[in-house]
Scaffold this motif. Structure first.
Motif, PDB file in Angstrom:
ATOM      1  N   TYR A   1      -7.395   0.834  10.913  1.00  0.00           N
ATOM      2  CA  TYR A   1      -8.162   0.722   9.796  1.00  0.00           C
ATOM      3  C   TYR A   1      -7.990  -0.755   8.948  1.00  0.00           C
ATOM      4  O   TYR A   1      -7.036  -1.228   8.995  1.00  0.00           O
ATOM      5  CB  TYR A   1      -8.029   1.793   8.944  1.00  0.00           C
ATOM      6  N   CYS A   2      -8.995  -1.043   8.284  1.00  0.00           N
ATOM      7  CA  CYS A   2      -8.676  -2.187   7.472  1.00  0.00           C
ATOM      8  C   CYS A   2      -7.997  -1.606   6.184  1.00  0.00           C
ATOM      9  O   CYS A   2      -7.787  -0.476   6.052  1.00  0.00           O
ATOM     10  CB  CYS A   2     -10.055  -2.718   6.865  1.00  0.00           C
ATOM     11  N   LYS A   3      -7.713  -2.419   5.439  1.00  0.00           N
ATOM     12  CA  LYS A   3      -6.578  -2.089   4.201  1.00  0.00           C
ATOM     13  C   LYS A   3      -7.236  -1.220   3.242  1.00  0.00           C
ATOM     14  O   LYS A   3      -6.847  -0.479   2.705  1.00  0.00           O
ATOM     15  CB  LYS A   3      -6.155  -3.569   3.399  1.00  0.00           C
ATOM     16  N   LEU A   4      -8.517  -1.638   2.941  1.00  0.00           N
ATOM     17  CA  LEU A   4      -9.271  -0.682   1.872  1.00  0.00           C
ATOM     18  C   LEU A   4      -9.511   0.715   2.526  1.00  0.00           C
ATOM     19  O   LEU A   4      -9.318   1.609   1.834  1.00  0.00           O
ATOM     20  CB  LEU A   4     -10.695  -1.445   1.536  1.00  0.00           C
ATOM     21  N   CYS A   5      -9.961   0.899   3.582  1.00  0.00           N
ATOM     22  CA  CYS A   5     -10.186   2.193   4.213  1.00  0.00           C
ATOM     23  C   CYS A   5      -8.902   3.047   4.576  1.00  0.00           C
ATOM     24  O   CYS A   5      -8.712   4.205   4.310  1.00  0.00           O
ATOM     25  CB  CYS A   5     -11.104   2.198   5.654  1.00  0.00           C
ATOM     26  N   TYR A   6      -7.874   1.969   4.799  1.00  0.00           N
ATOM     27  CA  TYR A   6      -6.611   2.785   5.085  1.00  0.00           C
ATOM     28  C   TYR A   6      -5.848   3.293   3.599  1.00  0.00           C
ATOM     29  O   TYR A   6      -5.439   4.540   3.625  1.00  0.00           O
ATOM     30  CB  TYR A   6      -5.536   1.878   5.543  1.00  0.00           C
ATOM     31  N   GLY A   7      -6.397   2.603   2.507  1.00  0.00           N
ATOM     32  CA  GLY A   7      -5.731   3.090   1.080  1.00  0.00           C
ATOM     33  C   GLY A   7      -6.514   4.146   0.798  1.00  0.00           C
ATOM     34  O   GLY A   7      -5.866   5.154   0.039  1.00  0.00           O
ATOM     35  N   LYS A   8      -7.961   4.270   1.164  1.00  0.00           N
ATOM     36  CA  LYS A   8      -8.580   5.460   0.537  1.00  0.00           C
ATOM     37  C   LYS A   8      -8.289   6.555   1.514  1.00  0.00           C
ATOM     38  O   LYS A   8      -8.106   7.881   0.880  1.00  0.00           O
ATOM     39  CB  LYS A   8     -10.138   5.310   0.797  1.00  0.00           C
ATOM     40  N   LYS A   9      -7.935   6.459   2.643  1.00  0.00           N
ATOM     41  CA  LYS A   9      -7.493   7.758   3.562  1.00  0.00           C
ATOM     42  C   LYS A   9      -6.211   8.051   3.296  1.00  0.00           C
ATOM     43  O   LYS A   9      -5.936   9.466   3.475  1.00  0.00           O
ATOM     44  CB  LYS A   9      -7.991   7.441   4.958  1.00  0.00           C
ATOM     45  N   PHE A  10      -5.198   7.190   3.582  1.00  0.00           N
ATOM     46  CA  PHE A  10      -3.834   7.408   3.500  1.00  0.00           C
ATOM     47  C   PHE A  10      -2.896   6.968   2.505  1.00  0.00           C
ATOM     48  O   PHE A  10      -1.673   7.193   2.572  1.00  0.00           O
ATOM     49  CB  PHE A  10      -3.093   7.032   5.064  1.00  0.00           C
ATOM     50  N   GLY A  11      -3.614   6.216   1.684  1.00  0.00           N
ATOM     51  CA  GLY A  11      -2.838   5.759   0.422  1.00  0.00           C
ATOM     52  C   GLY A  11      -2.558   6.747  -0.685  1.00  0.00           C
ATOM     53  O   GLY A  11      -2.810   7.834  -0.645  1.00  0.00           O
ATOM     54  N   PRO A  12      -1.617   6.482  -1.599  1.00  0.00           N
ATOM     55  CA  PRO A  12      -1.231   7.136  -2.686  1.00  0.00           C
ATOM     56  C   PRO A  12      -2.308   7.506  -3.505  1.00  0.00           C
ATOM     57  O   PRO A  12      -3.115   6.495  -3.739  1.00  0.00           O
ATOM     58  CB  PRO A  12       0.062   6.511  -3.419  1.00  0.00           C
ATOM     59  N   SER A  13      -2.412   8.702  -4.143  1.00  0.00           N
ATOM     60  CA  SER A  13      -3.224   9.130  -5.102  1.00  0.00           C
ATOM     61  C   SER A  13      -2.567   9.365  -6.376  1.00  0.00           C
ATOM     62  O   SER A  13      -1.395   9.894  -6.354  1.00  0.00           O
ATOM     63  CB  SER A  13      -3.995  10.431  -4.621  1.00  0.00           C
ATOM     64  N   GLY A  14      -3.420   9.202  -7.441  1.00  0.00           N
ATOM     65  CA  GLY A  14      -2.653   9.517  -8.587  1.00  0.00           C
ATOM     66  C   GLY A  14      -2.967   8.551  -9.838  1.00  0.00           C
ATOM     67  O   GLY A  14      -3.686   7.643  -9.535  1.00  0.00           O
ATOM     68  N   TYR A  15      -2.013   8.368 -10.834  1.00  0.00           N
ATOM     69  CA  TYR A  15      -2.315   7.503 -11.819  1.00  0.00           C
ATOM     70  C   TYR A  15      -1.797   6.232 -11.400  1.00  0.00           C
ATOM     71  O   TYR A  15      -0.907   5.845 -10.646  1.00  0.00           O
ATOM     72  CB  TYR A  15      -1.285   7.919 -12.987  1.00  0.00           C
ATOM     73  N   GLY A  16      -2.617   4.937 -11.616  1.00  0.00           N
ATOM     74  CA  GLY A  16      -2.313   3.622 -11.247  1.00  0.00           C
ATOM     75  C   GLY A  16      -3.037   3.503  -9.777  1.00  0.00           C
ATOM     76  O   GLY A  16      -2.849   2.322  -9.629  1.00  0.00           O
ATOM     77  N   PHE A  17      -3.494   4.276  -8.981  1.00  0.00           N
ATOM     78  CA  PHE A  17      -3.842   3.968  -7.575  1.00  0.00           C
ATOM     79  C   PHE A  17      -5.363   4.252  -7.603  1.00  0.00           C
ATOM     80  O   PHE A  17      -5.974   4.909  -8.112  1.00  0.00           O
ATOM     81  CB  PHE A  17      -3.028   4.753  -6.550  1.00  0.00           C
ATOM     82  N   GLY A  18      -5.780   3.615  -6.469  1.00  0.00           N
ATOM     83  CA  GLY A  18      -7.254   3.944  -5.870  1.00  0.00           C
ATOM     84  C   GLY A  18      -8.381   3.079  -6.716  1.00  0.00           C
ATOM     85  O   GLY A  18      -8.840   2.262  -6.031  1.00  0.00           O
ATOM     86  N   GLN A  19      -8.662   3.333  -7.965  1.00  0.00           N
ATOM     87  CA  GLN A  19      -9.763   2.358  -8.664  1.00  0.00           C
ATOM     88  C   GLN A  19      -9.032   1.528  -9.581  1.00  0.00           C
ATOM     89  O   GLN A  19      -9.820   1.156 -10.753  1.00  0.00           O
ATOM     90  CB  GLN A  19     -10.501   3.574  -9.234  1.00  0.00           C
TER      91      GLN A  19
END
Length: 490
Positions: free
Chosen positions: A164-182
């Motif tokens: 995956y590219c970095k953006l799609c990897y972050g959306k699919k497998f990256g951490p979720s919660g405060y400070g991540f994602g958006q």
């Protein structure tokens, strides 16, 4: 013996004889000068751009179009599919091996687990791309979700054995919660609250005090919640949440540079800390020379500042400020010739102008003056001084006492050799270890002003200009004094 004519080469273009005066050589054959041109575009050629193929001449561009490689990366520049075979120039011999548009070339399949993970085909060395210990085709080496082509800098290997590219990897497998994602400072979750009135998705701020710190463990001083390693901020041995680490007064977000620990065990920015706990009084708070008080009335008409009395704390005899006699502390210390002055008192004794180390002049009466007042009070008087080029009289009368013009009488053998008065540093002129006034530093005979370039010390302990020195102490006789050939006597 019969005559045998010389064998003359024939031009491959026109089949006529080529003589030495008009020959051009290419590919081991000789051509006429006018025939030495491209077979497709008729461009005249030379030795730098001529290409031969089966007894025909071509320029480099036409040779590449007709006989050069075709396909991806050739012809129209890297990254472009070249379809130009030179048909508009009359080339009918080139045959393309490319499949018809829309038809994909079949890929030879590799044994299971050995080919490209995306298409299963054999991967040859020229098109190999590596990721996760496996070989991929260059055309297959792209993000599974957004189909963006990848390289070694933006490829991410996922747990599902895909790339995956970095953006799609972050959306699919990256951490979720405060400070991540958006972006930092926003709570990112899979299901966000949908507002019915605006049809917007808004993140909600988390309550960091929900997870309380365990007994015996220090929690965040602001909210009391447990502080985990990913959000730890340190201040004076206490740990804070990153969101709680802001100024108590103005709520400004802090870091290790801006944070100030207050005596109430809370944190402040530098400005709020100075307002709340910083020093008060003269020179602090609202700028130098401003009296800062804890409570300033809103009615500015009633706001009156009192002059600072620097004599409140008396110093021992001979140790305080020479002007007021008060003790001088380090924060307000000004130095002048070994004496310590208050910053407020460090001003001209005549015009009361505030001074600094550049403007201050130490007078013989142990006071300080600005340069102008020092010059008027202790500087040289007479023609050319003071208000040049006028004659200055400080008393308004013609009879000016010598002491007023020249200062104090010096001890025998210590003053100016010409007038005998004290010579101060601002008016010193030196000759042969003797010190003179600037006004007295002139020739003893013609009274011409002297400097280091025309000074001559006479044997009578006086000073002369060059001309007077020669007349008085120079050689005499034939050839001296009045010019060569004349006898000069005195």
């Amino acid at each position: 013996m019969p005559f045998v004519p010389v064998d003359i080469a024939k031009c491959p273009k026109c089949s006529k004889s080529v003589y030495a005066a008009e020959e051009r050589v290419a590919g081991g054959m000789k051509w006429h000068k006018q025939c030495f041109k491209c077979g497709l575009c008729n461009k005249m050629l030379d030795s730098t751009n001529a290409n031969t193929h089966e007894n025909e001449l071509f320029c480099k561009v036409c040779h590449a179009r007709k006989y050069g490689p075709k396909g991806y990366g050739f012809g129209g520049g890297a990254g472009a599919l070249s379809m130009d075979v030179g048909e508009h120039l009359g080339n009918t011999q080139s045959v393309s091996n490319r499949p018809a548009p829309g038809a994909e070339k079949p890929v030879p399949q590799a044994p299971a687990g050995e080919g490209c993970p995306r298409c299963g085909g054999h991967v040859y060395e020229a098109e190999r791309m590596l990721a996760g210990g496996r070989s991929w085709h260059k055309k297959c080496y792209k993000c599974k979700d957004c189909r963006k082509h990848l390289d070694s800098t933006n490829c991410c290997e996922a747990p599902d054995k895909e790339i995956y590219c970095k953006l799609c990897y972050g959306k699919k497998f990256g951490p979720s919660g405060y400070g991540f994602g958006q972006g930092a400072g926003i709570l990112q979750s899979d299901a966000l609250t949908v507002l019915s009135n605006a049809e917007k998705m808004r993140p909600s701020r988390p309550d960091l005090g929900v997870i309380k710190a365990t007994e015996g463990q220090d929690g965040c001083p602001r909210c009391g919640g447990a502080v985990f390693a990913a959000e730890t901020m340190l201040a004076r041995g206490t740990v804070w949440h990153k969101t709680c680490f802001n100024c108590k007064e103005c709520k400004r977000v802090l870091d290790s540079v801006l944070a100030c620990d207050g005596p109430d065990r809370d944190v402040y920015c530098k400005l709020c800390y100075a307002k709340k706990f910083g020093p008060k009084g003269y020179g602090f708070g609202a700028g130098g020379a401003f009296l800062m008080a804890d409570s300033i009335p809103n009615d500015m008409e009633n706001l009156a500042f009192k002059a600072i009395d620097t004599k409140t704390i008396k110093a021992p005899e001979g140790q305080g400020c020479p002007r007021c006699g008060g003790s001088v502390f380090a924060a307000e210390l000004m130095l002048s010739k070994g004496q310590e002055w208050h910053k407020k008192c460090f001003s001209c004794g005549d015009c009361h102008r505030p001074l600094d180390s550049v403007l201050a002049c130490d007078g013989p009466n142990k006071d300080i003056y600005c340069k102008a007042c020092y010059g008027k009070r202790f500087g040289p008087k007479g023609f050319g001084y003071g208000h040049s080029p006028t004659l200055v009289c400080t008393t308004g009368t013609a009879d000016v006492p010598v002491e007023a013009k020249q200062g104090l009488k010096a001890a025998e053998g210590e003053g100016c050799p010409r007038c005998g008065f004290c010579v101060y540093a601002a008016e010193q002129m030196i000759s042969k270890t003797r010190v003179w006034h600037k006004r007295c530093f002139n020739c003893s005979d013609c009274h011409h002003s002297l400097d280091s370039t025309n000074l001559n010390d006479g044997p009578d302990n006086d000073i002369y200009c060059v001309g007077c020195y020669r007349r008085k102490f120079g050689p005499h006789g034939v050839g001296y004094g009045m010019g060569g050939g004349a006898l000069q006597t005195f």
